[in-house]
Design an enzyme around this catalytic site. Structure first.
Site, mmCIF file in Angstrom:
data_model
loop_
_atom_site.group_PDB
_atom_site.id
_atom_site.type_symbol
_atom_site.label_atom_id
_atom_site.label_comp_id
_atom_site.label_asym_id
_atom_site.label_seq_id
_atom_site.Cartn_x
_atom_site.Cartn_y
_atom_site.Cartn_z
ATOM 1 N N HIS A 127 -22.458 -65.033 -49.376
ATOM 2 C CA HIS A 127 -23.251 -66.220 -49.053
ATOM 3 C C HIS A 127 -22.930 -67.382 -49.990
ATOM 4 O O HIS A 127 -23.759 -68.271 -50.175
ATOM 5 C CB HIS A 127 -24.751 -65.908 -49.155
ATOM 6 C CG HIS A 127 -25.235 -64.891 -48.167
ATOM 7 N ND1 HIS A 127 -26.512 -64.364 -48.215
ATOM 8 C CD2 HIS A 127 -24.635 -64.306 -47.101
ATOM 9 C CE1 HIS A 127 -26.667 -63.495 -47.216
ATOM 10 N NE2 HIS A 127 -25.536 -63.433 -46.537
ATOM 11 N N HIS A 142 -30.160 -65.213 -45.324
ATOM 12 C CA HIS A 142 -28.777 -65.063 -44.853
ATOM 13 C C HIS A 142 -28.480 -66.353 -44.105
ATOM 14 O O HIS A 142 -29.274 -66.790 -43.272
ATOM 15 C CB HIS A 142 -28.668 -63.849 -43.933
ATOM 16 C CG HIS A 142 -28.950 -62.555 -44.632
ATOM 17 N ND1 HIS A 142 -28.064 -61.505 -44.665
ATOM 18 C CD2 HIS A 142 -30.026 -62.162 -45.344
ATOM 19 C CE1 HIS A 142 -28.588 -60.510 -45.369
ATOM 20 N NE2 HIS A 142 -29.782 -60.885 -45.781
HETATM 21 C C1 LIG Z 1 -18.520 -60.251 -44.407
HETATM 22 C C2 LIG Z 1 -19.601 -61.289 -44.236
HETATM 23 C C3 LIG Z 1 -20.883 -60.895 -43.842
HETATM 24 C C4 LIG Z 1 -21.899 -61.849 -43.676
HETATM 25 N N1 LIG Z 1 -23.103 -61.455 -43.157
HETATM 26 C C5 LIG Z 1 -23.998 -62.408 -42.781
HETATM 27 C C6 LIG Z 1 -25.171 -62.057 -42.045
HETATM 28 O O1 LIG Z 1 -25.415 -60.896 -41.713
HETATM 29 N N2 LIG Z 1 -26.031 -63.048 -41.720
HETATM 30 C C7 LIG Z 1 -25.809 -64.349 -42.070
HETATM 31 O O2 LIG Z 1 -26.649 -65.196 -41.760
HETATM 32 N N3 LIG Z 1 -24.710 -64.703 -42.757
HETATM 33 C C8 LIG Z 1 -23.789 -63.770 -43.092
HETATM 34 N N4 LIG Z 1 -22.640 -64.144 -43.738
HETATM 35 C C9 LIG Z 1 -22.484 -65.544 -44.172
HETATM 36 C C10 LIG Z 1 -22.223 -66.552 -43.072
HETATM 37 O O3 LIG Z 1 -21.509 -65.963 -42.004
HETATM 38 C C11 LIG Z 1 -21.427 -67.729 -43.670
HETATM 39 O O4 LIG Z 1 -22.078 -68.220 -44.809
HETATM 40 C C12 LIG Z 1 -21.277 -68.888 -42.689
HETATM 41 O O5 LIG Z 1 -20.793 -68.417 -41.451
HETATM 42 C C13 LIG Z 1 -20.319 -69.925 -43.269
HETATM 43 O O6 LIG Z 1 -20.201 -71.023 -42.388
HETATM 44 P P1 LIG Z 1 -19.302 -72.286 -42.777
HETATM 45 O O7 LIG Z 1 -19.403 -73.254 -41.658
HETATM 46 O O8 LIG Z 1 -19.647 -72.755 -44.146
HETATM 47 O O9 LIG Z 1 -17.805 -71.743 -42.917
HETATM 48 P P2 LIG Z 1 -16.912 -70.824 -41.947
HETATM 49 O O10 LIG Z 1 -17.694 -70.268 -40.836
HETATM 50 O O11 LIG Z 1 -16.179 -69.889 -42.835
HETATM 51 O O12 LIG Z 1 -15.856 -71.848 -41.317
HETATM 52 C C14 LIG Z 1 -14.795 -72.418 -42.044
HETATM 53 C C15 LIG Z 1 -13.615 -72.521 -41.089
HETATM 54 O O13 LIG Z 1 -12.649 -73.423 -41.635
HETATM 55 C C16 LIG Z 1 -11.358 -72.904 -41.397
HETATM 56 N N5 LIG Z 1 -10.464 -73.512 -42.390
HETATM 57 C C17 LIG Z 1 -10.514 -73.393 -43.731
HETATM 58 N N6 LIG Z 1 -9.552 -74.153 -44.302
HETATM 59 C C18 LIG Z 1 -8.900 -74.761 -43.295
HETATM 60 C C19 LIG Z 1 -7.817 -75.687 -43.245
HETATM 61 N N7 LIG Z 1 -7.245 -76.148 -44.362
HETATM 62 N N8 LIG Z 1 -7.377 -76.097 -42.037
HETATM 63 C C20 LIG Z 1 -7.957 -75.653 -40.891
HETATM 64 N N9 LIG Z 1 -8.991 -74.780 -40.882
HETATM 65 C C21 LIG Z 1 -9.456 -74.351 -42.078
HETATM 66 C C22 LIG Z 1 -11.536 -71.413 -41.537
HETATM 67 O O14 LIG Z 1 -10.478 -70.712 -40.910
HETATM 68 C C23 LIG Z 1 -12.899 -71.192 -40.881
HETATM 69 O O15 LIG Z 1 -12.774 -70.938 -39.498
HETATM 70 C C24 LIG Z 1 -21.624 -63.217 -43.941
HETATM 71 C C25 LIG Z 1 -20.344 -63.606 -44.342
HETATM 72 C C26 LIG Z 1 -19.329 -62.665 -44.476
HETATM 73 C C27 LIG Z 1 -17.949 -63.127 -44.878
#
Ligand SMILES: Cc1cc2nc3c(=O)[nH]c(=O)nc-3n(C[C@H](O)[C@H](O)[C@H](O)COP(=O)(O)OP(=O)(O)OC[C@H]3O[C@@H](n4cnc5c(N)ncnc54)[C@H](O)[C@@H]3O)c2cc1C
Ligand SMILES: *[C@@H]1O[C@H](CO)[C@@H](O)[C@H](O)[C@H]1NC(C)=O
Ligand SMILES: *[C@@H]1O[C@H](CO)[C@@H](O)[C@H](O)[C@H]1NC(C)=O
Ligand SMILES: *[C@@H]1O[C@H](CO)[C@@H](O)[C@H](O)[C@H]1NC(C)=O
Ligand SMILES: *[C@@H]1O[C@H](CO)[C@@H](O)[C@H](O)[C@H]1NC(C)=O
Ligand SMILES: *[C@@H]1O[C@H](CO)[C@@H](O)[C@H](O)[C@H]1NC(C)=O
Ligand SMILES: *[C@@H]1O[C@H](CO)[C@@H](O)[C@H](O)[C@H]1NC(C)=O
Ligand SMILES: *[C@@H]1O[C@H](CO)[C@@H](O)[C@H](O)[C@H]1NC(C)=O
Ligand SMILES: *[C@@H]1O[C@H](CO)[C@@H](O)[C@H](O)[C@H]1NC(C)=O
Length: 620
Positions: free
Chosen positions: A553, A600
């Site tokens: 997280h 979460h």
């Molecule tokens: C194993 C795991 C279990 C989890 N379990 C839960 C759960 O049960 N419940 C919950 O609520 N949360 C959970 N989380 C946390 C939650 O899923 C994340 O915090 C959230 O999805 C993050 O969202 P975000 O938009 O910040 O980033 P992300 O969803 O990671 O999106 C970032 C995107 O940017 C892309 N990217 C990065 N750099 C570049 C670049 N230079 N060029 C193009 N694309 C790029 C990546 O490929 C990715 O698709 C979990 C996370 C993980 C890893």
């Protein structure tokens, strides 16, 4: 329009076209960008993940939008591992934090921390999804929200009352659609829970992400519920989506589409606008660098498997690359701590000392015990009996039910209980004293799994440190996005975190020692890890340093704050706009949370995407 033609119009367009299927204005295949061609769009979003696709889908009906995503489709890149709910526990071994984890290069970034001095110099792998849908393709799908008090802090730090829980509720609601529990399918009358329907209900249709209660209940979870209650953790009266996190809630909703039994990801946002808008997605494409004219962001240099080209933005560029890559691309593009960038030979566009600096990670410890002869989902899925295997597969494929459709864990939230609180230092007590009364400090997760012998159950309890005070950081090795960022997670660097986790460990032992287990205990069952040899506070702390891990997280590496607070670490304002005089550039993802919220986070990221899209559509 005559009454007749009005009626015809109504029947044809409102009923037929709108109610039954989207009005298609193009082919699905027209939505994918062609590598190598320079192009211009109103908005360019770097990162098609949780927050990025939410924003993209809300802007696409009104503007031309391009999404740049490094990954591709999880159903092609990860088999059924990102599809079948139970497999998020067993078929994604690459999420392990062991530095020698089994790699899965199509969908995971292979990020590793530097050695962590306060965790016995361990280096850990930190799973992050490279996929359309981002981490919602890897995660364990728990859907819950944070508390009223923590949202109040977010509103205060950002100066925007729209982050208060009551005002965010409309964004939480517009992102998801909840299917009520199917009691017949669940078929476990002793697995009762309170269910906060009102936290999801809205006029009209819900959002594109599907959320549902597991269609099958793992019996071991009913025993954990009993043990939690016996040890002073009552059943939560509202479930975990109403702004209160207190007590336990069995069988919380998961982001699973109950109609198919399959994982629902942020890609459902993209699918919801694919045929009706002009949105364009560049997959397998890395955003390499943001180009500026003065301090105005103008274009993004991108790379599709070695082929470089440039995508330009008429209006804005939005960075949604996640907690590690968003600060990385800002630094690579000249936004960050000035001296550091100069040392790396990067031309500084804006001095923003907070970029990469405020990393907060919720860390987790665990305890395992042999607890008796209760069947578990893991027992079924791990069974060597081919008949059992055929039965659970058929159950899942044809009824969207059974052990494969479920995750089988129980969550609970509380502050450090009084009997352990008295041993915390004054400094730790005063840090915890800054949190609102409704801000839980520890989350406990209970689950059952098969023991090695197969005839008993391994009871697993994990404790999550919900408000870490340790601060880590993200920096860069080079000016290329093809190098991984340098990640110092800072785990346990603040002594308060050690004290709270030692207390949490004792709490786990208390629950495992509950008289509830007497009813099902087998002779000889005992603590499997860490084992009874670990007794004193020093021994417990040593165990924690050697085994503490993450729940993925991590947040706050481009923290939200008020304009003028750049020197104090603020990177973006309340609408995600980059500070320091920069124009035409926003950040929206986990990196902007000013402080780790006690939950979460996926539900919060969907709501953040909705909220920032609303800011943009309203001219903020
Ligand atoms: C194993 C795991 C279990 C989890 N379990 C839960 C759960 O049960 N419940 C919950 O609520 N949360 C959970 N989380 C946390 C939650 O899923 C994340 O915090 C959230 O999805 C993050 O969202 P975000 O938009 O910040 O980033 P992300 O969803 O990671 O999106 C970032 C995107 O940017 C892309 N990217 C990065 N750099 C570049 C670049 N230079 N060029 C193009 N694309 C790029 C990546 O490929 C990715 O698709 C979990 C996370 C993980 C890893
Ligand atoms: C694409 O844009 C870049 C940067 O403006 C430019 O150098 C390059 O020549 C352009 N390529 C084509 C094919 O027009
Ligand atoms: C998932 O795919 C594997 C093959 O990789 C197969 O053995 C398994 O039965 C599949 N699971 C389901 C639920 O379809
Ligand atoms: C961690 O590494 C540092 C630097 O190499 C060393 O000084 C320290 O003693 C190590 N700590 C442990 C617990 O091994
Ligand atoms: C609840 O019911 C299930 C299935 O009938 C059973 O296996 C389990 O032991 C029960 N749990 C408790 C706490 O009685
Ligand atoms: C901690 O605070 C209490 C009450 O404020 C005080 O009595 C006590 O002396 C303090 N302990 C230490 C070690 O400072
Ligand atoms: C469980 O199985 C193991 C190994 O087969 C055996 O030694 C043990 O006695 C069994 N326990 C019970 C309670 O049946
Ligand atoms: C990063 O965090 C580590 C550990 O907390 C600290 O030692 C280091 O000074 C930090 N670096 C920066 C640039 O903030
Ligand atoms: C476990 O419970 C027993 C009595 O039920 C008690 O004597 C013992 O101290 C407890 N142990 C722990 C670690 O809580």
């Amino acid at each position: 329009m005559s009454p007749f033609s009005f009626l015809l119009h109504f029947l044809l367009y409102t009923t037929t076209t709108h109610a039954h299927k989207p009005h298609r204005t193009r082919l699905r295949s027209s939505a994918w960008g062609i590598p190598g061609h320079n192009a211009t769009y109103d908005y360019i979003i770097i990162g098609g993940g949780t927050t990025g696709l939410t924003l993209a889908a809300r802007l696409a009906p009104l503007f031309s939008v391009a999404v740049i995503e490094a990954g591709s489709f999880h159903d092609l890149d990860n088999g059924n591992g990102s599809v079948v709910p139970f497999y998020s526990l067993t078929q994604q071994p690459f999420t392990s934090s062991d530095p020698n984890y089994p790699r899965q290069p199509l969908i995971d970034y292979d990020l590793r921390s530097v050695p962590l001095p306060h965790a016995n110099n361990r280096t850990v792998h930190y799973a992050q999804a490279k996929s359309l849908g981002g981490c919602t393709t890897h995660n364990t799908m728990g859907y819950l929200r944070a508390t009223v008090g923590s949202h109040k802090s977010w509103a205060e730090i950002s100066g925007d009352p729209r982050y208060e829980f009551g005002q965010m509720l409309k964004y939480f609601k517009s992102s998801v659609e909840l299917t009520p529990p199917d009691w017949k399918k669940r078929n476990t009358p002793n697995a009762t829970f309170e269910y906060d329907k009102g936290a999801f209900e809205r006029k009209g249709k819900g959002g594109p992400v599907q959320v549902s209660y597991p269609a099958w209940v793992d019996p071991s979870v009913t025993w954990f519920a009993k043990a939690f209650a016996r040890e002073g953790l009552p059943l939560s009266q509202e479930g975990f989506s109403s702004g209160r996190l207190e007590g336990y809630s069995s069988y919380i909703p998961i982001s699973v589409d109950s109609r198919t039994g399959e994982r629902s990801t942020a890609r459902s946002y993209l699918e919801s606008v694919l045929l009706e808008t002009e949105i364009i997605v560049y997959h397998r494409t890395i955003g390499m660098k943001i180009n500026f004219e003065g301090k105005r962001a103008k274009s993004v240099e991108v790379d599709t498997e070695g082929l470089g080209y440039t995508l330009s933005a008429r209006r804005e560029i939005i960075v949604s690359a996640g907690v590690f890559h968003s600060p990385q691309i800002l630094m690579v593009s000249g936004l960050g701590p000035k001296e550091f960038l100069e040392r790396k030979g990067i031309q500084v566009v804006a001095d923003l000392p907070g970029v990469g600096r405020n990393l907060q990670d919720q860390i987790t410890i665990s305890l395992g015990n042999g607890i008796g002869t209760i069947p578990t989902g893991g027992g079924y899925v791990g069974s060597a009996d081919p008949e059992v295997q055929a039965e659970i597969l058929d159950w899942y494929l044809n009824e969207q039910g059974g052990p494969l459709s479920s995750l089988g864990a129980l969550l609970s939230f509380e502050k450090v209980p009084e009997r352990y609180r008295s041993s915390l230092s004054n400094r730790t007590l005063s840090l915890l004293g800054t949190l609102d009364d409704d801000w839980p400090e520890i989350e406990i997760i209970g689950a059952g799994g098969p023991s090695e012998a197969g005839n008993s159950t391994l009871g697993f309890l994990g404790a999550v440190l919900l408000r870490p005070f340790s601060i880590g950081n993200v920096t860069i090795k080079s000016d290329s996005m093809k190098d991984t960022p340098v990640i110092d997670l800072g785990w346990l660097s603040d002594p308060a975190d050690k004290e709270v986790l030692v207390a949490a460990f004792k709490r786990l032992r208390q629950i495992m020692n509950s008289t509830v287990w007497e009813e099902i205990k087998l002779p000889g069952d005992e603590e499997i890890f860490p084992g009874r040899g670990v007794q004193t506070d020093e021994e417990i702390l040593e165990y924690i340093k050697n085994s503490v891990t993450t729940i993925w997280h991590a947040s706050s590496t481009c923290s939200m704050g008020k304009a003028g607070d750049e020197k104090k670490g603020a990177v973006v304002d309340f609408a995600g706009r980059v500070l320091g005089g920069v124009q035409g550039l926003r950040v929206a993802d986990m990196s902007v949370l000013p402080v780790q919220l006690p939950t979460h986070p996926q539900g919060t990221m969907y709501a953040l995407g909705e909220k920032i899209a609303a800011d943009m559509l309203e001219g903020r």
